[in-house]
Design a protein around this motif. Sequence first.
Motif, mmCIF file in Angstrom:
data_model
loop_
_atom_site.group_PDB
_atom_site.id
_atom_site.type_symbol
_atom_site.label_atom_id
_atom_site.label_comp_id
_atom_site.label_asym_id
_atom_site.label_seq_id
_atom_site.Cartn_x
_atom_site.Cartn_y
_atom_site.Cartn_z
ATOM 1 N N LEU A 29 0.830 -1.206 0.000
ATOM 2 C CA LEU A 29 0.000 0.000 0.000
ATOM 3 C C LEU A 29 0.868 1.262 0.000
ATOM 4 O O LEU A 29 0.500 2.273 -0.590
ATOM 5 C CB LEU A 29 -0.950 -0.015 1.195
ATOM 6 C CG LEU A 29 -2.012 -1.122 1.147
ATOM 7 C CD1 LEU A 29 -2.823 -1.156 2.443
ATOM 8 C CD2 LEU A 29 -2.952 -0.931 -0.038
ATOM 9 N N ALA A 43 -6.401 10.209 1.677
ATOM 10 C CA ALA A 43 -7.014 10.158 3.008
ATOM 11 C C ALA A 43 -7.409 8.722 3.359
ATOM 12 O O ALA A 43 -7.127 8.239 4.459
ATOM 13 C CB ALA A 43 -8.235 11.076 3.057
ATOM 14 N N ALA A 44 -8.031 8.030 2.420
ATOM 15 C CA ALA A 44 -8.435 6.646 2.677
ATOM 16 C C ALA A 44 -7.208 5.765 2.902
ATOM 17 O O ALA A 44 -7.215 4.873 3.752
ATOM 18 C CB ALA A 44 -9.272 6.108 1.521
ATOM 19 N N ARG A 45 -6.157 6.027 2.144
ATOM 20 C CA ARG A 45 -4.949 5.228 2.320
ATOM 21 C C ARG A 45 -4.395 5.391 3.727
ATOM 22 O O ARG A 45 -3.920 4.435 4.345
ATOM 23 C CB ARG A 45 -3.896 5.640 1.257
ATOM 24 C CG ARG A 45 -2.592 4.838 1.273
ATOM 25 C CD ARG A 45 -2.835 3.345 1.127
ATOM 26 N NE ARG A 45 -3.780 3.033 0.089
ATOM 27 C CZ ARG A 45 -3.475 2.889 -1.190
ATOM 28 N NH1 ARG A 45 -2.240 2.976 -1.586
ATOM 29 N NH2 ARG A 45 -4.413 2.613 -2.081
ATOM 30 N N GLU A 47 -6.100 5.923 6.405
ATOM 31 C CA GLU A 47 -6.938 5.081 7.274
ATOM 32 C C GLU A 47 -6.550 3.607 7.157
ATOM 33 O O GLU A 47 -6.485 2.877 8.140
ATOM 34 C CB GLU A 47 -8.412 5.212 6.882
ATOM 35 C CG GLU A 47 -9.097 6.438 7.423
ATOM 36 C CD GLU A 47 -9.041 6.511 8.931
ATOM 37 O OE1 GLU A 47 -9.361 5.511 9.589
ATOM 38 O OE2 GLU A 47 -8.644 7.571 9.447
ATOM 39 N N GLN A 48 -6.357 3.159 5.921
ATOM 40 C CA GLN A 48 -6.016 1.748 5.706
ATOM 41 C C GLN A 48 -4.704 1.410 6.414
ATOM 42 O O GLN A 48 -4.602 0.389 7.114
ATOM 43 C CB GLN A 48 -5.893 1.458 4.201
ATOM 44 C CG GLN A 48 -7.197 1.604 3.427
ATOM 45 C CD GLN A 48 -6.982 2.022 1.977
ATOM 46 O OE1 GLN A 48 -5.912 1.812 1.408
ATOM 47 N NE2 GLN A 48 -7.991 2.630 1.377
ATOM 48 N N THR A 51 -5.030 1.405 10.183
ATOM 49 C CA THR A 51 -5.731 0.208 10.652
ATOM 50 C C THR A 51 -4.791 -0.993 10.666
ATOM 51 O O THR A 51 -4.748 -1.756 11.638
ATOM 52 C CB THR A 51 -6.946 -0.078 9.746
ATOM 53 O OG1 THR A 51 -7.838 1.038 9.817
ATOM 54 C CG2 THR A 51 -7.683 -1.331 10.195
ATOM 55 N N LEU A 52 -4.035 -1.165 9.601
ATOM 56 C CA LEU A 52 -3.113 -2.300 9.543
ATOM 57 C C LEU A 52 -2.037 -2.178 10.625
ATOM 58 O O LEU A 52 -1.688 -3.164 11.282
ATOM 59 C CB LEU A 52 -2.466 -2.407 8.156
ATOM 60 C CG LEU A 52 -3.423 -2.723 6.995
ATOM 61 C CD1 LEU A 52 -2.661 -2.803 5.684
ATOM 62 C CD2 LEU A 52 -4.167 -4.025 7.232
#
Lengths: 496, 496
Positions: A29, A43-45, A47-48, A51-52
């Motif tokens: 990622l 922005a979503a990246r 979050e991803q 989370t990981l």
Amino acid sequence: MTDAGNAAYQRLKARFARIAALGEAQAMLHWDASAVMPPGGAAARGEQLATLAGLSHELMVDPGMATDLAEATADGPWDGANLALMRHAQARATALPTALVENSARASAACETVWREARAASDFTRVAPYLAEVVKLQRETAAALSAATGLSPYDALMEGFQRGIGAADVEPIFDAYEAFLRDALPRAEERQARLPPAIEPQGPFAVEVQRALCREMAGRAGLDFNHARLDESLHPFCGGTPSDVRITTRYDPAAFAQALLGVLHETGHALYERGLPDAQARQPVGEAAGMAAHESQSLIIEMQVSRSDAFLGFLGPKLSTAFGGDAAAYAPENLARLWRRVQRGFIRVEADELTYPAHVILRFRLERALIGGELAVADLPGAWNDGFARLLGLTPPDDARGCLQDIHWYDGAFGYFPSYTLGAMAAAQLMRAARIAVPGLDAALAHGDMAPLLGWLRRHVHGQGSRLGFQDLLREATGKPLDPADFTAHLTDRYL
Amino acid sequence: MTDAGNAAYQRLKARFARIAALGEAQAMLHWDASAVMPPGGAAARGEQLATLAGLSHELMVDPGMATDLAEATADGPWDGANLALMRHAQARATALPTALVENSARASAACETVWREARAASDFTRVAPYLAEVVKLQRETAAALSAATGLSPYDALMEGFQRGIGAADVEPIFDAYEAFLRDALPRAEERQARLPPAIEPQGPFAVEVQRALCREMAGRAGLDFNHARLDESLHPFCGGTPSDVRITTRYDPAAFAQALLGVLHETGHALYERGLPDAQARQPVGEAAGMAAHESQSLIIEMQVSRSDAFLGFLGPKLSTAFGGDAAAYAPENLARLWRRVQRGFIRVEADELTYPAHVILRFRLERALIGGELAVADLPGAWNDGFARLLGLTPPDDARGCLQDIHWYDGAFGYFPSYTLGAMAAAQLMRAARIAVPGLDAALAHGDMAPLLGWLRRHVHGQGSRLGFQDLLREATGKPLDPADFTAHLTDRYL
């Protein structure tokens, strides 16, 4: 080994394999974000990735992990080392309160954003309060890690990047280099001034031609594109995983050397990842031995091999065929003059092989003082400029070309800088050992054949994974711990 | 709403946001594997995806999740629906024993591998035992989900792809379509035979030109490349996440229509993802409403819009300019003849709009019988060929062009096929409603402007997320549940 001890060890291997698979997902990622992601995905990246990272940390501090670690037994050079590394990784992870980890990540992200503006405006005061917060949290982190590991606070941070060498080893080595440079630099400049001026190859250099050339050279160095990609990104890097390694570069139609040598540099990193021991995949002991070890592998390809007389003799005619124009510009001795040009400058990433360590020595001293509390953030620009003048005889005209130039501190990476120069020194030491051990190594390079060198590196470095710390890795490979004399001998030979 | 109930609901939102972020990471890794991964990365990618899927499942069946679900309260159309969807997702996840999930995944992976060889050799017997195992495990899965949801076993599988419509709704719709087709197909063929023959555009069609055209058309349809990518892969698809959607296609220098219409199809999917409600991001209610709803969005762009007279009037001259050659081949009426050609054939993915549902109806009946236990795997080829002959009057010459052609069953996807035709029907129904609601919609399409249609879809479909099941979504958007009459009216208008 008891049955229960072995069973616990096997459970740990499964736990760490899971954490490693999460790490691989994060690596992919990260690559995606740098190389191909549309800007709207950022922005979503975030979050991803958060989370990981959070899940990975949870797996590490799981109470079952601690129980298994307490029970586990493992023998032999690989399993024994692996279990020790597991214990160490878990101790480091549990040493840090979640709030500190989160606050640090947040402070670094905020500081990095402000740093981009501050650097553009060359205005240190703008970012100073943010950096002060980062330093404060890094000091807390260092203290917590120090308590868990028994290392000094700065060493505990440094260990996060390179295990097996500390500030007490580095300090005398860097002091000695400073003394060497004081004598060597003026002599190298004098010698250079007596040489005929280098001929600059004239572009444009079609990006398609550059791309094909970079790909061919990476392949020739041993990179298997069945397990690798070469792409483009703003900041070149090597990412991905051992079976799917991703290197990037940046093409400039007006100049080809940066992309080509950059790709060779990243190829060195990639070959290390590719050569890690399969049998230890996704285990701590199967990882690379640290950032200094990693940098030694990129620099052995970029600096030791690619700028050697032997390899330039092979590369020159290739370049001339690829780009055409004045063949004299691609003559090996001209390429040597171009690519081994010594020049005092303010910017680390543009520095030559001889002066580069001075940039690192300055940062090592300053970051150690920041973490030790002997230097206040407000005093950093002055301390930087004084130190720079002492090391290289120049005073930065502004902070953009001084203490604002690198992202590392503003991003919370303290203890990383020494790796660059430790890697350069280790590269020289490994190259010397390889030349002695592998007859015909330079003759092969003269035909563009890196296989003999790669075979030796695979056996003595890549295939060792993380079994040994930095000094022990060098000791087993070369018969001695880090010996800067091999680096200074290489520089003397090349520049003096 | 009690404070405790709301607090539990807020915790659930955080839990599901985490699961969704894991899902986004999986989506990106899937895209990477299809579009850019070097082949040597496949094994590690499998590990990464399995790890993320396992962690996701663990988060779903965590006991704390069940406690929060029992305590939570939520009001209003969005939060109420969201909580219901959370409960439903958790019930489905916990209904399946981990061993069944793992055995199913393993059996499907093994079967899919053998299927590739079996299809290449057109040898059903080779894959039959593997498929039998997959069907057995799918029946167990259906039974477990049926017990948890109260649906019939087949409906419980179907619900995994499309919530809010079941076999009892589908069966009469499909039976009626069979009757319609029996009359319509020969008439359409007759009418077609009376038209002048279509002129095939002559290639080659430079891939660079195709790529630019596809990108332009996707952009014109409303796709913002700040939040999207267009790449190449063997099997075109739409993946990624709502803020970073990734579509792929495959370019053939000898023919451009497949890539162009394929990109418009995937753009329809992508626009749906892009239009999902931001305020519900990473919540169950913020997801797309299911696969039939998704297919309606790809088909409304590919079939309803892109092959409409209005849009072809805009597209023809563009194509002529892009590719040159005989302008008559790009005349709108010629493109209509090319792209609305009815032809009975064996392969679903090559089928035209009129006969496509026959392919789906056959599969729906067979997979329902397989799951119901009325059809044995050994009897599948015969049942396929009989059913195909009854529906389209042709007998497949071999199983490669019969029951071996699609990956779905061999990969363990039972209950998915109806979505294709439900989507086609919904697309016609939505298009009709949009035409009534939005004056000037076709006039805009005649200038290549899809914005009026997209605005309506955003409001009535995309922006609704998963708040409504399939039938309710259509009811709110068009005033009635799925009404196949709009589809047959569209077909009658276009083909009869």
